[in-house]
Structures are given as structure tokens and as C-alpha cells.
Design a protein around this motif. Structure first.
Motif, mmCIF file in Angstrom:
data_model
loop_
_atom_site.group_PDB
_atom_site.id
_atom_site.type_symbol
_atom_site.label_atom_id
_atom_site.label_comp_id
_atom_site.label_asym_id
_atom_site.label_seq_id
_atom_site.Cartn_x
_atom_site.Cartn_y
_atom_site.Cartn_z
ATOM 1 N N ALA A 72 -6.113 -1.796 16.800
ATOM 2 C CA ALA A 72 -6.642 -3.204 16.542
ATOM 3 C C ALA A 72 -5.805 -4.032 15.787
ATOM 4 O O ALA A 72 -5.465 -5.217 15.785
ATOM 5 C CB ALA A 72 -8.135 -3.279 16.146
ATOM 6 N N GLN A 114 -8.957 -10.738 21.313
ATOM 7 C CA GLN A 114 -9.871 -9.877 22.270
ATOM 8 C C GLN A 114 -9.187 -8.381 22.443
ATOM 9 O O GLN A 114 -10.063 -7.536 22.572
ATOM 10 C CB GLN A 114 -9.561 -10.592 23.536
ATOM 11 N N GLN A 115 -8.003 -8.233 22.373
ATOM 12 C CA GLN A 115 -7.474 -6.702 22.334
ATOM 13 C C GLN A 115 -8.075 -6.261 21.109
ATOM 14 O O GLN A 115 -8.211 -4.874 21.334
ATOM 15 C CB GLN A 115 -5.883 -6.756 22.492
ATOM 16 N N ARG A 129 -10.673 -6.603 19.469
ATOM 17 C CA ARG A 129 -12.138 -6.341 19.692
ATOM 18 C C ARG A 129 -12.261 -5.030 20.683
ATOM 19 O O ARG A 129 -13.209 -4.165 20.243
ATOM 20 C CB ARG A 129 -12.837 -7.497 20.283
ATOM 21 N N GLY A 130 -11.549 -4.950 21.612
ATOM 22 C CA GLY A 130 -11.407 -3.679 22.375
ATOM 23 C C GLY A 130 -11.278 -2.505 21.684
ATOM 24 O O GLY A 130 -11.931 -1.246 21.733
ATOM 25 N N TYR A 131 -10.320 -2.571 20.855
ATOM 26 C CA TYR A 131 -9.685 -1.340 19.924
ATOM 27 C C TYR A 131 -10.917 -1.060 18.933
ATOM 28 O O TYR A 131 -11.034 0.142 18.946
ATOM 29 C CB TYR A 131 -8.426 -1.829 19.505
ATOM 30 N N ASN A 132 -11.375 -2.054 18.471
ATOM 31 C CA ASN A 132 -12.607 -1.909 17.604
ATOM 32 C C ASN A 132 -13.679 -1.309 18.081
ATOM 33 O O ASN A 132 -14.349 -0.336 17.300
ATOM 34 C CB ASN A 132 -12.761 -2.936 16.642
ATOM 35 N N ASP A 133 -14.298 -1.603 19.293
ATOM 36 C CA ASP A 133 -15.113 -0.977 19.941
ATOM 37 C C ASP A 133 -14.949 0.502 20.092
ATOM 38 O O ASP A 133 -15.873 1.294 20.089
ATOM 39 C CB ASP A 133 -15.447 -1.673 21.331
ATOM 40 N N ALA A 134 -13.590 0.791 20.645
ATOM 41 C CA ALA A 134 -13.345 2.142 20.916
ATOM 42 C C ALA A 134 -13.350 2.965 19.684
ATOM 43 O O ALA A 134 -13.929 4.212 19.574
ATOM 44 C CB ALA A 134 -11.833 2.345 21.645
#
Length: 149
Positions: free
Chosen positions: A22, A87-88, A90-95
């Protein structure tokens, strides 16, 4: 419990890697945006040189409009790069969050399995040696042919 600790460690590692990804996605998008701004400045300076070289006037409204459009497009492209990186990220932080939840769940499940094994073992021990194995009748059920004793 050892299996739970190993799973927790694996999920914590995944969490750390996702958080690093992230950060890298954010940094990469900022680098890309800065490159866009540099390219835009270069393009604007080329436009100014071409206009001045052709005898045009930089204060002409049509020239100002063209250069303004160029500047707006450069700004939009740079902001789009930043948005994509965010956006990318955020995806890594969600993971990373999911991996953190999985790490805690792995330990919780290991504790539950350990407690279940402990209670199962105690139940088995009790059934072998405990109260339920005591003799239920003191006398024999076989009657002697000559009457009761």
C-alpha cells in the motif's frame, strides 16, 4: 496451539506485506504524478517557444486558451495517477486488515480446539476411571437354585 501460532505468524506476515505494498502504491503514484507535471512544464515551454518563434503573441486569447487546456490536461493526468495509487493502496490496506483479522481468528480457533481436546481427554479419562465405571449392582443377578443367600 502451535498450529494456531504458525497460522497467526503467516497472516501477520501477509498483513505486513500488504501494508508495504500500500505504501509503495502511494509512493509510485506520487512519483508518476510528479513526472506528469515535469512533462507538462516541458510541453508548455515548447508551446511558448513555438508561439514566440512563429511571431505569435503569448497574450493572445487563443494562445492563452491552448496553454490553459494543456495545463488542465496535465493536472488531470497527474491527479488521475494519484487517484489510481490511492485506490490501489486502499485495496492493499483492506487486504492487510483481513490478514490481521485472520491472524486473530487463527489463534482464537487454536484455543478453542485446544480446549475441546482437553475436555475430550478429560471426558475419556472420566469414562475409563470415573464414577460412570463403578459397579451398579452389589449382588449378582444369578439366583441360586436353593433360594436366596
Amino acid at each position: 496451539m502451535q498450529e494456531g501460532r504458525e497460522q497467526k505468524a503467516r497472516f501477520q506476515y501477509e498483513q505486513k506485506v500488504a501494508a508495504q505494498q500500500a505504501d509503495e502504491a502511494t509512493a509510485a503514484s506520487q512519483r508518476d504524478a510528479m513526472a506528469r507535471y515535469r512533462e507538462g512544464k516541458y510541453l508548455l515551454s515548447q508551446q511558448q517557444a513555438l508561439i514566440a518563434g512563429s511571431g505569435g503573441n503569448l497574450t493572445d486569447p487563443s494562445v492563452i486558451d491552448v496553454m490553459g487546456d494543456t495545463s488542465e490536461r496535465v493536472t488531470l493526468a497527474a491527479q488521475t495517477d494519484i487517484y489510481k495509487g490511492e485506490q490501489q493502496a486502499r485495496g492493499y490496506n483492506d487486504a492487510a486488515k483481513v490478514a490481521g483479522y485472520n491472524a486473530e481468528s487463527a489463534m482464537r480457533a487454536a484455543r478453542i480446539r485446544a480446549a475441546g481436546s482437553l475436555f475430550s481427554g478429560m471426558s475419556s479419562l472420566f469414562s475409563r476411571f470415573g464414577e460412570s465405571n463403578k459397579k451398579t449392582q452389589d449382588t449378582t443377578s444369578v439366583e441360586l437354585p436353593y433360594g436366596p443367600r
